[in-house]
Design a protein around this motif. Structure first.
Motif: not given
Length: 329
Positions: A72-82
């Motif tokens: 719904t909100s927020g982010a999961v970041r793998f390196g520079s990618a979301v």
């Protein structure tokens, strides 16, 4: 701890709310706050254990980490990618780097495919990873890596294997594309105790050999302690305490964590008599209408008026705890 530039996966204020639809007036139109503001870092080659009661949001969190559920909100970041914003080639590349081992070894494998076909599928989806002539050799290496004999098992179907063997096949499938992160969503909960030990030892060995990082979700606190470098405790969609395994187990600071650890069976009768068992009053509140302030306050023995009006933050540090009155270490 490794330096911050060794972070392979970063979770930032992740939330997932599900709308409630139905004919019950006081529920319809609300939202189930399955995950509500979770943040943590996962470092390369480490294991983060996630524990908590059923319904606290662990599996929803796991599905968001691999992109199977949109936050719904927020982010999961793998390196520079979301992860949840990736599309096309970027998403395909992320699928290779983050894999999942599912809870049920009986339904996570296609019953109509042989083990050969199941393990070849990742290379069919990502044909640029490996030359076609090398694929059979690679799946034999994967089976050998997880302790199965390719000459005996390659052409069998999933129903011809035990639960532990099926979970090994699921782990082999997750390792096929050489991922950096594997999310293990209660991978041993459906297995016998002796088989659980074999699978956990296998995961540890593979981590030493391959350097893969795990997010290990489980109910069994003894298994989590055995395999984890750090542990995160969830309650009603939020993290209430995180820290190194030895600190959290030996000196829990959140009342919920201490109550959870007091429920772990002790094999020594003398130690069982000496330990103080903490019995929590009532049931966990509904995630549709969580308590104001601290979500654990309705079951906490040291809650005050402050707990009802102000939500305690999960402060930064080596062993952060979301509590206005943390217990003595």
């Amino acid at each position: 701890m490794p330096p911050s530039d060794d972070v392979v996966l970063r979770v930032e204020n992740l939330t997932r709310h599900f709308p409630v639809k139905g004919r019950i007036p006081f529920l319809s139109g609300g939202v189930v706050k399955a995950v509500d503001g979770v943040s943590f870092d996962l470092r390369r080659g480490e294991t983060l254990g996630v524990v908590g009661e059923s319904g606290c949001g662990k599996s929803t969190l796991a599905r968001m980490l691999v992109g199977l559920e949109q936050p719904t909100s927020g982010a999961v970041r793998f390196g520079s990618a979301v992860v949840h914003r990736a599309r096309g080639r970027e998403l395909r590349a992320l699928r290779r780097r983050i894999q999942i081992v599912l809870q049920d070894p009986y339904t996570s494998l296609n019953p109509r495919r042989t083990i050969r076909e199941i393990l070849l599928q990742p290379f069919e989806i990502h044909p640029d990873v490996l030359d076609r002539r090398r694929r059979i050799e690679r799946i034999k290496e994967l089976l050998d890596l997880v302790g199965l004999d390719p000459s005996l098992h390659l052409n069998r179907y999933p129903h011809q294997f035990s639960g532990g063997q099926r979970q090994r096949i699921g782990i082999a499938r997750a390792l096929a594309l050489n991922p950096d992160v594997i999310v293990c969503d209660e991978p041993v909960s459906a297995l016998d105790v002796s088989v659980q030990a074999q699978v956990v030892n296998l995961l540890e060995r593979l981590q030493e050999e391959l350097g893969v990082a795990y997010v290990f979700i489980a109910h069994d606190l003894s298994v989590v302690r055995h395999i984890s470098d750090r542990v995160a405790v969830m309650y009603l969609g939020k993290l209430v305490e995180t820290g190194p395994e030895i600190d959290l187990y030996e000196s829990p600071r959140h009342p919920y964590t201490r109550a959870l650890l007091s429920a772990v069976p002790v094999p020594d009768p003398a130690g069982r008599r000496q330990r103080q068992r903490i019995l929590l009053a009532g049931d966990p509140p509904s995630p549709v209408d969580p308590p104001s302030g601290c979500r654990f306050r309705t079951r906490c023995w040291q809650a005050t008026d402050t707990c009802a009006t102000a939500e305690p933050p999960l402060a930064a540090g080596q062993h952060p705890v979301a509590c206005h009155y943390p217990l003595a270490a």
